[in-house]
Structures are given as C-alpha cells and as structure tokens.
Design an enzyme around this catalytic site. Structure first.
Site, PDB file in Angstrom:
ATOM      1  N   LYS A  39     -19.119  -4.317  -2.922  1.00  0.00           N
ATOM      2  CA  LYS A  39     -20.016  -4.198  -1.757  1.00  0.00           C
ATOM      3  C   LYS A  39     -20.973  -3.009  -1.860  1.00  0.00           C
ATOM      4  O   LYS A  39     -21.872  -2.886  -1.052  1.00  0.00           O
ATOM      5  CB  LYS A  39     -19.184  -4.057  -0.480  1.00  0.00           C
ATOM      6  N   PRO A 127       4.138  -2.799 -10.257  1.00  0.00           N
ATOM      7  CA  PRO A 127       4.268  -3.367  -8.905  1.00  0.00           C
ATOM      8  C   PRO A 127       4.514  -2.289  -7.863  1.00  0.00           C
ATOM      9  O   PRO A 127       4.223  -2.486  -6.679  1.00  0.00           O
ATOM     10  CB  PRO A 127       5.487  -4.284  -9.018  1.00  0.00           C
ATOM     11  N   HIS A 156       6.483  -5.120   4.603  1.00  0.00           N
ATOM     12  CA  HIS A 156       5.163  -4.553   4.337  1.00  0.00           C
ATOM     13  C   HIS A 156       4.246  -4.754   5.539  1.00  0.00           C
ATOM     14  O   HIS A 156       4.496  -5.601   6.393  1.00  0.00           O
ATOM     15  CB  HIS A 156       4.524  -5.228   3.114  1.00  0.00           C
ATOM     16  N   LYS A 160      -0.966  -7.457   3.704  1.00  0.00           N
ATOM     17  CA  LYS A 160      -0.556  -7.772   2.332  1.00  0.00           C
ATOM     18  C   LYS A 160      -0.756  -9.259   2.069  1.00  0.00           C
ATOM     19  O   LYS A 160      -0.406 -10.098   2.894  1.00  0.00           O
ATOM     20  CB  LYS A 160       0.906  -7.355   2.124  1.00  0.00           C
TER      21      LYS A 160
END
Ligand code: NAP
Length: 267
Positions: A39, A127, A156, A160
């Site tokens: 962006k 991860p 989470h 996510k």
C-alpha cells in the site's frame, strides 16, 4: 564483533512489523535496507515510523525491491499467502528468508527445503518466535513420552487467518515423535455439534479459540490416572517475539538449508 546483516522487512505496518522495524533499527549489526508494503510503494520508511533514522525506501512488491536493492535477509511478517510467495521468491534470488507467517503445507515445506539446499542458502520458518513458546513445545514433547492422553488448546486474537495455529501444528509434530499413537476420547464418542471435539490430529484433539483481547497463547493438557499436567505459554504482546526474530536473522546467515521451527537452532 558481528558482521553487518542487510535486512529487508515485508509487512512493516503490521503489529509484528512495527516491532520488527524497531528491532532492526536498534540492533547495531543489522542494517535496515528497505521495506515491502503493497500500500505504500515509493514512500520512505518514515511514513510508517518517523523515529526511524535510516533513509530506507518502501517498495510495493518484493520483486521490485530485489531489482533495486542488495540485501542478505528478508524478514516476512505479512500473511500466510504472501509469506509463502516471498519465501520462494527470496530463495530463487539468493536471499535468505526468515518467515514468521504460518500455514505452510508439508508439500510446500519440502519444496522449500529442496530449493534452499540446492541454493545452499539458509531459510528459517518459525511458527513461533517466542522463546517461551519454544520451551513449551519442547517440554510437551518430553511429557508426551509419559502421557499419551493429550488435548491442545490454542488461543489467539480474532484477526488471525489460519486455524489451527502454526504453533499448534508444530507442537503436534514434535509430540508425535515421542507419543505412542492413541485416539483421544471414548472410542464410541459422537459429536452432536460438528467441531465440538476440535480437530483430530493423529488422535490428539486441537481446539482453536479466537477472541479480541488475546494475543498468542497455548495450553497443552496431559491426562493420566488421577493427575493432570498443563503446560501453558502466553505471549502478552508482540515484543515477546522479537528476541526470536533477532536470533533467526543472525542464525539464517550461518545455515545452508531450511530450518522449520526455532527449537532446531536452540540448544
Ligand atoms: P497484521 O497486523 O495484520 O500485519 C500484517 C501486515 O502485512 C499488514 O500491515 C498487512 O497490510 C501487510 N501485508 C499484507 N499483504 C502484504 C504484502 N503483499 N506486502 C506487504 N505487506 C503486506 O498481523 P500481525 O499480527 O503483525 O502478524 C503478521 C504475521 O505474522 C501473520 O501471518 C501472523 O500469523 C504472524 N505471526 C507470527 C508470529 C511468530 O512468532 N512467528 C507471531 C505473531 C504473528 P494490510 O493490513 O493493509 O493488508
């Protein structure tokens, strides 16, 4: 004295990227070369963080960045889809990726492994960058030798994109190495509501909780006769991941293959 490592960051506007930007800036032997943000192509990094002293440019795509800049490591903290694309693109162009996004399939990991080895380049896919989470996984793998009844609950924030989390998948994989197979729960159990028992991963059940207010948390529960063992880790904010990002950027320079999971480079 460490050698200077030239770093490009993809996803500098994100929550992880914001922390990583500061980490790169404050680490003396890291040089911040540029950022990739679809962006803000053409802007300078001060557009995102006016405190950054380096005169780095933002590129709209990684391709463009590779064509204009020389650098050693790409740190990717974008989305699972973009992280994958960037990992392949970086390796093909002789750059070492440190990827924090999750969602890689076994096939994709194998493909990346072959590519990294053929190029003799380090590549780290982590991860979870939190050192405490790595220990949680290691301790869980140890406990699984003695307790084969295991349920994993990962929690989470609700932004996510993938479930179960990469950390849960990695935990299952590490536990599988020491756990004798067992299908969790009663052999005749029935779900009257689909999903009530979570995902069945090699007999273990994995439950994904998504709520605003959470960051990244996981609890691995072991059941035995008259006893329960719970191993839990909580990341309270994104700063908890940065010591792992630093280690990964340093270590990827010494590798000539893919490493999946920081536990493989931690003693
Ligand atoms: P986030 O705040 O949503 O940040 C992701 C950023 O990537 C956003 O600014 C997004 O922009 C940007 N982005 C999307 N496509 C892009 C592209 N093509 N090029 C450049 N930037 C792009 O998420 P986060 O919490 O920081 O997490 C980032 C990633 O790290 C996620 O995949 C997350 O699962 C992972 N993560 C890993 C760990 C770990 O320890 N390994 C820990 C936490 C999070 P827009 O929002 O404008 O689309």
């Amino acid at each position: 004295m460490n050698n200077l490592i030239r770093v490009v960051l993809a996803g500098p506007r994100g929550k992880m990227g914001t922390e990583a930007l500061q980490l790169i800036e404050r680490t003396e032997h890291f040089q911040f070369v540029a950022a990739v943000d679809y962006k803000l192509g053409g802007e300078s990094i001060q557009k995102i963080n006016p405190q950054i002293k380096d005169k780095a440019k933002i590129y709209e795509t990684l391709e463009e960045c590779i064509n204009h800049e020389s650098f050693d490591v790409l740190v990717d903290l974008t989305t699972p889809e973009i992280g994958k694309k960037h990992a392949f693109l970086a390796l093909k162009n002789g750059i070492r990726p440190v990827i924090g996004t999750t969602g890689f399939t076994k096939e994709e990991l194998n493909e990346l492994k072959d590519l990294a080895s053929s190029k003799e380049l380090g590549c780290i896919i982590a991860p979870n960058f939190a050192i405490g989470a790595i220990l949680m996984m290691k301790f869980s793998a140890m406990a699984a030798k003695y307790f084969k009844d295991i349920e994993i609950i990962e929690l989470h924030h609700d932004q996510k994109l993938d479930a179960p989390s990469g950390t849960a998948l990695k935990t299952v994989q590490m536990i599988e190495e020491s756990r004798e197979y067992k299908r969790q729960g009663h052999p005749n159990e029935v779900e009257t509501e689909t999903g009530a028992r979570g995902a069945d991963m090699n007999g273990m059940r994995v439950h994904s909780v998504r709520l605003p207010g959470l960051v990244a948390h996981q609890q691995v529960m072991f059941g035995g006769d008259g006893q329960l063992l719970t191993i839990r880790h909580d990341s309270m904010n994104r700063a908890s991941f940065m010591s792992g990002v630093k280690v990964a950027v340093e270590e990827v320079m010494n590798l000539s293959e893919l490493v999946y999971g920081l536990e493989n480079i931690m003693d």
